[in-house]
Design a protein around this motif. Structure first.
Motif, PDB file in Angstrom:
ATOM      1  N   GLY A 260       0.979  -1.223  -0.357  1.00  0.00           N
ATOM      2  CA  GLY A 260      -0.295   0.109   0.049  1.00  0.00           C
ATOM      3  C   GLY A 260       0.612   1.463   0.294  1.00  0.00           C
ATOM      4  N   ARG A 261       1.895   1.507   0.471  1.00  0.00           N
ATOM      5  CA  ARG A 261       2.596   2.412   0.974  1.00  0.00           C
ATOM      6  C   ARG A 261       3.645   2.092  -0.564  1.00  0.00           C
ATOM      7  N   ALA A 262       3.855   1.380  -1.453  1.00  0.00           N
ATOM      8  CA  ALA A 262       5.020   1.602  -2.397  1.00  0.00           C
ATOM      9  C   ALA A 262       3.611   1.892  -3.531  1.00  0.00           C
ATOM     10  N   LEU A 263       2.600   1.594  -3.219  1.00  0.00           N
ATOM     11  CA  LEU A 263       1.805   1.926  -4.339  1.00  0.00           C
ATOM     12  C   LEU A 263       0.784   3.708  -4.174  1.00  0.00           C
ATOM     13  N   ALA A 264       1.182   4.129  -2.835  1.00  0.00           N
ATOM     14  CA  ALA A 264       1.001   5.549  -3.054  1.00  0.00           C
ATOM     15  C   ALA A 264       2.070   6.503  -3.112  1.00  0.00           C
ATOM     16  N   ARG A 265       2.981   5.589  -3.070  1.00  0.00           N
ATOM     17  CA  ARG A 265       4.488   6.871  -3.182  1.00  0.00           C
ATOM     18  C   ARG A 265       5.039   6.979  -4.415  1.00  0.00           C
ATOM     19  N   ARG A 266       4.306   5.447  -5.465  1.00  0.00           N
ATOM     20  CA  ARG A 266       4.742   5.369  -7.425  1.00  0.00           C
ATOM     21  C   ARG A 266       3.155   6.300  -8.012  1.00  0.00           C
ATOM     22  N   ALA A 267       1.953   6.706  -7.139  1.00  0.00           N
ATOM     23  CA  ALA A 267       1.347   7.631  -7.236  1.00  0.00           C
ATOM     24  C   ALA A 267       1.388   8.769  -7.205  1.00  0.00           C
ATOM     25  N   ALA A 268       2.063   8.631  -6.047  1.00  0.00           N
ATOM     26  CA  ALA A 268       2.555  10.768  -5.833  1.00  0.00           C
ATOM     27  C   ALA A 268       3.533  10.834  -7.022  1.00  0.00           C
ATOM     28  N   ARG A 269       5.020  10.246  -7.580  1.00  0.00           N
ATOM     29  CA  ARG A 269       5.318  10.511  -8.118  1.00  0.00           C
ATOM     30  C   ARG A 269       5.012  10.857  -9.411  1.00  0.00           C
ATOM     31  N   ALA A 270       3.715  10.366  -9.234  1.00  0.00           N
ATOM     32  CA  ALA A 270       2.525  10.865 -10.925  1.00  0.00           C
ATOM     33  C   ALA A 270       1.821  11.938 -10.475  1.00  0.00           C
ATOM     34  N   GLY A 271       1.992  12.097  -9.848  1.00  0.00           N
ATOM     35  CA  GLY A 271       1.493  13.490  -9.510  1.00  0.00           C
ATOM     36  C   GLY A 271      -0.034  13.275  -8.908  1.00  0.00           C
ATOM     37  N   VAL A 272      -0.204  12.004  -8.549  1.00  0.00           N
ATOM     38  CA  VAL A 272      -1.230  11.468  -8.121  1.00  0.00           C
ATOM     39  C   VAL A 272      -2.208  11.479  -6.711  1.00  0.00           C
ATOM     40  N   PRO A 273      -2.356  11.609  -5.964  1.00  0.00           N
ATOM     41  CA  PRO A 273      -2.963  11.979  -4.452  1.00  0.00           C
ATOM     42  C   PRO A 273      -3.256  10.510  -4.386  1.00  0.00           C
ATOM     43  N   SER A 274      -3.217  10.214  -2.552  1.00  0.00           N
ATOM     44  CA  SER A 274      -3.604   8.967  -2.124  1.00  0.00           C
ATOM     45  C   SER A 274      -4.120   9.196  -0.785  1.00  0.00           C
ATOM     46  N   TRP A 275      -5.755   8.138  -0.385  1.00  0.00           N
ATOM     47  CA  TRP A 275      -5.749   8.613   0.893  1.00  0.00           C
ATOM     48  C   TRP A 275      -6.006   6.567   0.704  1.00  0.00           C
ATOM     49  N   VAL A 276      -6.684   6.814   1.740  1.00  0.00           N
ATOM     50  CA  VAL A 276      -6.341   5.181   3.184  1.00  0.00           C
ATOM     51  C   VAL A 276      -8.321   4.590   2.815  1.00  0.00           C
ATOM     52  N   GLY A 277      -9.023   3.638   2.296  1.00  0.00           N
ATOM     53  CA  GLY A 277      -9.717   3.399   2.468  1.00  0.00           C
ATOM     54  C   GLY A 277     -10.268   2.396   2.783  1.00  0.00           C
ATOM     55  N   GLY A 278     -11.532   2.430   3.450  1.00  0.00           N
ATOM     56  CA  GLY A 278     -11.688   1.340   4.791  1.00  0.00           C
ATOM     57  C   GLY A 278     -12.782   0.623   3.882  1.00  0.00           C
ATOM     58  N   MET A 279     -13.028  -0.568   4.997  1.00  0.00           N
ATOM     59  CA  MET A 279     -13.363  -2.075   4.377  1.00  0.00           C
ATOM     60  C   MET A 279     -14.656  -1.998   6.154  1.00  0.00           C
ATOM     61  N   LEU A 280     -14.954  -1.417   6.654  1.00  0.00           N
ATOM     62  CA  LEU A 280     -15.923  -1.831   8.114  1.00  0.00           C
ATOM     63  C   LEU A 280     -14.828  -2.540   8.598  1.00  0.00           C
ATOM     64  N   GLU A 281     -13.853  -1.692   8.817  1.00  0.00           N
ATOM     65  CA  GLU A 281     -12.706  -2.618   9.758  1.00  0.00           C
ATOM     66  C   GLU A 281     -13.360  -2.673  11.245  1.00  0.00           C
ATOM     67  N   SER A 282     -13.113  -3.608  12.052  1.00  0.00           N
ATOM     68  CA  SER A 282     -13.101  -3.521  13.944  1.00  0.00           C
ATOM     69  C   SER A 282     -11.711  -2.417  14.196  1.00  0.00           C
ATOM     70  N   GLY A 283     -12.254  -2.304  15.588  1.00  0.00           N
ATOM     71  CA  GLY A 283     -10.613  -1.313  15.518  1.00  0.00           C
ATOM     72  C   GLY A 283      -9.350  -1.581  15.657  1.00  0.00           C
ATOM     73  N   ILE A 284      -9.110  -3.286  14.937  1.00  0.00           N
ATOM     74  CA  ILE A 284      -7.844  -3.506  14.710  1.00  0.00           C
ATOM     75  C   ILE A 284      -7.215  -3.419  13.782  1.00  0.00           C
ATOM     76  N   GLY A 285      -7.672  -3.215  12.382  1.00  0.00           N
ATOM     77  CA  GLY A 285      -7.894  -3.060  11.087  1.00  0.00           C
ATOM     78  C   GLY A 285      -7.883  -1.719  10.805  1.00  0.00           C
ATOM     79  N   ARG A 286      -8.422  -0.964  11.684  1.00  0.00           N
ATOM     80  CA  ARG A 286      -8.776   0.339  12.245  1.00  0.00           C
ATOM     81  C   ARG A 286      -7.982   1.060  12.060  1.00  0.00           C
ATOM     82  N   ALA A 287      -6.849   0.576  13.269  1.00  0.00           N
ATOM     83  CA  ALA A 287      -6.028   1.070  13.421  1.00  0.00           C
ATOM     84  C   ALA A 287      -4.400   0.909  12.954  1.00  0.00           C
ATOM     85  N   HIS A 288      -4.635  -0.216  11.636  1.00  0.00           N
ATOM     86  CA  HIS A 288      -4.083   0.065  10.723  1.00  0.00           C
ATOM     87  C   HIS A 288      -3.429   0.910   9.754  1.00  0.00           C
TER      88      HIS A 288
END
Ligand SMILES: [Mg+2]
Length: 357
Positions: A260-288
């Motif tokens: 996920g980090r690598a993809l966001a870096r790659r997108a940023a180099r191409a001038g495309v901003p990233s953001w983190v999406g959610g999947m209705l995680e519990s607090g455990i996945g949410r913390a990640h």
């Protein structure tokens, strides 16, 4: 769940969590959460397929390793196609352990520095337009600054117009989860521009790269890809085609935090901003997710609302709460930095399996 969550592909009323807990001989515990759903609607993986892959392949493979590391695990599982949500459940738990081993938070371990991350709220399809407008109003009262509406054919221009009329200055995004045929481009463009939608997410099927590129050309809103982007190749091809001007990164969809980090870096180099999406995680996945969102290439507000927006009772002791400026705090302790409610887990548990060296 506090209330059902409806998207273009269905309604979720309760959620079954598939968790991975890794214990080391020196007493550390790392947690990961598999974000697959019971039904194969968002993706082809389900809780059942992930459980099968975890118990027959990935976990036996992990416990057989002499000294398991993130790198060894990803090398060993690379030849298994897909199964990214199952792989991510183990990878995230390994990152939790690795960070604890270094005595730093998952955020620090991955190169993050932010103490708080900016978040927005994702609002499911509502029974009526007035109900939607009231719901959005409640979230704004709670302090959320950016609102994403789930849309689908038949639930788009009218609800978006109503929300825009009620809240003229709101930062408004929409997400269709692939619900539109590619011919719908013109109509989407009309209402999105008319009601000043600043981002349109995954309107077309995941393989419809050309349609997304056509929509993005000259648009006054960002075109965001979610389901289409699963790895480096799909990202590079979509970037080359001009099919995205925003990238939604989900750990489960791409197979882990490091990818996920690598993809966001790659997108940023191409001038495309990233953001983190959610999947209705519990607090455990949410913390990640909160740790991931604290990394430098993530510059747009994440879909990571406070725990109370989703669940009556969370699996972690101090639920995430919305703070000043529509933010969540990045836990500072070692690893995930949250305390799992072992008692709640024990009571809610339907099944568990243990793999030992
Ligand atoms: Mg989405």
């Amino acid at each position: 769940m506090v209330e059902p969550f409806e998207t273009s592909f269905g309604v979720e009323k309760k959620r079954r969590f598939l968790l991975v807990r890794l214990e080391t001989t020196d007493g550390l515990e790392g947690y990961g959460e598999c974000v697959a759903s019971t039904e194969p609607l968002y993706s082809s993986e389900t809780t059942a397929t992930a459980r099968e892959m975890l118990s027959r392949r990935f976990l036996p493979l992990l416990v057989r390793m002499r000294s398991p590391t993130l790198e060894k695990f990803s090398d060993a599982t690379d030849s298994y196609r897909g199964q990214r949500m199952a792989k991510a459940a183990v990878e995230t738990a390994l990152v939790d352990l690795a960070a604890q081993g270094e005595g730093v938070s998952v955020s620090r371990f991955l190169g993050g520095h932010r103490r708080r991350v900016e978040v927005g709220v994702s609002v499911g399809i509502q029974p009526t337009i007035p109900a939607l407008v009231r719901r959005v109003g409640r979230y704004l009262d709670d302090g959320y600054r950016r609102v994403k509406l789930k849309v689908r054919p038949g639930w788009d221009a009218a609800p978006v117009a109503a929300v825009r009329r009620a809240y003229p200055d709101l930062e408004l995004w929409v997400d269709a989860n692939q619900a539109y045929p590619t011919e719908a481009q013109k109509r989407i463009r009309v209402w999105a521009e008319k009601y000043r939608v600043s981002q349109v997410e995954q309107p077309f099927p995941e393989r419809a790269i050309r349609a997304h590129a056509e929509l993005a050309r000259g648009a006054r809103f960002r075109v965001c890809l979610d389901e289409s982007i699963i790895d480096r190749v799909s990202l590079d091809d979509a970037l080359a085609a001009g099919a995205l001007t925003s990238l939604n990164v989900k750990t489960g969809r791409v197979g882990g935090l490091e990818v996920g980090r690598a993809l966001a870096r790659r997108a940023a180099r191409a001038g495309v901003p990233s953001w983190v999406g959610g999947m209705l995680e519990s607090g455990i996945g949410r913390a990640h997710n909160v740790h991931l969102a604290s990394l430098p290439p993530f510059t747009l507000p994440a879909d990571l609302s406070a725990s109370e927006r989703y669940y009556r009772q969370d699996l972690i002791e101090r639920p995430f709460e919305l703070g000043p400026g529509s933010t969540l705090e990045v836990p500072a302790g070692p690893g995930l930095g949250v305390r799992v409610r072992e008692e709640t887990l024990r009571r809610a548990r339907r099944a568990s399996r243990t793999f030992r060296r």
